[in-house]
Design an enzyme around this catalytic site. Structure first.
Site, short mmCIF file in Angstrom:
data_model
loop_
_atom_site.label_atom_id
_atom_site.label_comp_id
_atom_site.label_asym_id
_atom_site.label_seq_id
_atom_site.Cartn_x
_atom_site.Cartn_y
_atom_site.Cartn_z
N THR A 47 19.46 133.14 29.99
CA THR A 47 20.18 133.43 28.75
C THR A 47 21.67 133.61 29.00
O THR A 47 22.51 133.05 28.29
CB THR A 47 19.62 134.72 28.11
N THR A 48 22.02 134.41 30.02
CA THR A 48 23.42 134.69 30.32
C THR A 48 24.14 133.43 30.78
O THR A 48 25.36 133.33 30.65
CB THR A 48 23.51 135.79 31.40
N TYR A 136 9.25 135.85 30.95
CA TYR A 136 10.45 136.47 30.38
C TYR A 136 10.17 136.77 28.91
O TYR A 136 10.09 135.87 28.09
CB TYR A 136 11.64 135.52 30.54
N ARG A 141 15.26 137.66 20.79
CA ARG A 141 15.86 136.33 20.80
C ARG A 141 14.86 135.24 20.41
O ARG A 141 15.22 134.28 19.74
CB ARG A 141 16.41 136.00 22.19
N LYS A 164 9.87 139.72 33.34
CA LYS A 164 11.12 140.36 32.91
C LYS A 164 10.87 140.88 31.51
O LYS A 164 10.74 140.12 30.56
CB LYS A 164 12.27 139.35 32.92
N ILE A 206 16.77 142.36 36.14
CA ILE A 206 17.51 141.11 36.05
C ILE A 206 18.68 141.43 35.13
O ILE A 206 18.50 141.64 33.94
CB ILE A 206 16.63 139.96 35.54
#
Length: 294
Positions: A47-48, A136, A141, A164, A206
């Site tokens: 995502t980042t 994840y 989101r 995560k 994370i």
């Protein structure tokens, strides 16, 4: 007990970009900074890393760059998840060829899924690769929530080794660990609850924060692993205002801006992400100055 990919802090890397595409020289410099400052693992194209805006060729080139830059010193975990199961299978195979140490599979977004569909999706992904994988879960989101009972079912698959968990729900973490035991490692997906999650058995985080404070984030996790939750908790509280500022707008808008302020060539954001509102920027600068980051 299954393979643990890492313990401690894994940095969810930004993807440096310019008008010409991904800036691989800048990415290499960021990775070197991370490794020199004790980061325990790297997550590329999550995502980042603005993965939704990367072309497949850019995505795979970024994974290759991270693997080459890390040189086996710490694990490189490649984000290869998708809401298209067949596409994720293809990305898994390519990431494995490129030398990734592990994979990160976001829950299917937009088209979403039932829990039965999630199980079949992840079973298909797991069968496509030999690499260890991290589920994840980030419902805010994706609109898709991997329920603890589903995690329990998936934890019985050999190469699904971790999750995560980015709900920020401590009770959820307890539920997953209670159900799965040593069959799955849990990582915090939220920088503001790392210490509470590790206190009940999570293996680390994370992290977005560790883009700008890799040594401190690693140290906070290491203190938890050593059982010194008092000192780790003090660090969590100290960093909280900056963590809050780093999420005052959609990630990675603030953290990429922060890295540019620190002198890293993180480059611009890709639309639909856009530059920070001035009020939020000033708040973040204030918190960065308190921690001597700028």
């Amino acid at each position: 007990m299954k393979h643990t990919i890492f313990t401690g802090s894994a940095t969810a890397l930004v993807t440096p970009m310019s008008d010409k595409g991904v800036n691989f020289d800048a990415l290499k410099n960021i990775i070197e900074f991370q490794i020199k400052n004790s980061t325990d693992a790297l997550v590329i194209c999550g995502t980042t890393g603005e993965a939704p805006t990367l072309e497949d060729s850019e995505h795979l080139a970024a994974i290759e760059c991270a693997v080459d830059a890390a040189k086996g010193r710490i694990p490189v975990i490649a984000g290869t998840g998708s809401n298209n199961t067949a596409h994720a299978v293809m990305m898994n195979k390519e990431a494995q060829k490129l030398g990734a140490d592990g994979l990160l599979w976001v829950a299917p977004y937009y088209n979403k899924s039932t829990q039965r569909g999630l199980i079949e999706h992840y079973k298909t992904l797991a069968a496509s690769t030999d690499l260890p994988a991290i589920l994840y879960n980030v419902p805010s989101r994706t609109g898709s929530d991997i329920q603890p009972a589903t995690v329990e079912t998936l934890s019985k698959i050999e190469n699904i080794v971790a999750i995560k968990e980015a709900t920020g729900d401590l009770a959820r973490t307890v539920d997953i660990i209670s159900r799965c035991g040593d069959n799955i490692d849990v990582y915090s997906g939220n920088d503001d609850v790392v210490v509470p999650m590790m206190s009940v058995g999570a293996k680390g985080v994370i992290s977005v924060l560790s883009n700008v404070m890799p040594k401190e984030t690693h140290d906070m996790c290491a203190l938890c692993s050593d059982g010194d939750y008092k000192t780790a908790g003090e660090m969590q509280v100290k960093f909280f205002p900056l963590i809050k500022a780093l999420f005052c707008e959609v990630n990675p808008i603030p953290v990429k801006t922060a890295m540019n302020l620190m002198g890293f060539d993180a480059g611009a954001l890709r639309l639909p992400l856009f530059e920070m509102e001035e009020k939020n920027l000033e708040t973040m600068k204030k918190e960065m100055k308190k921690l001597n980051l700028i």
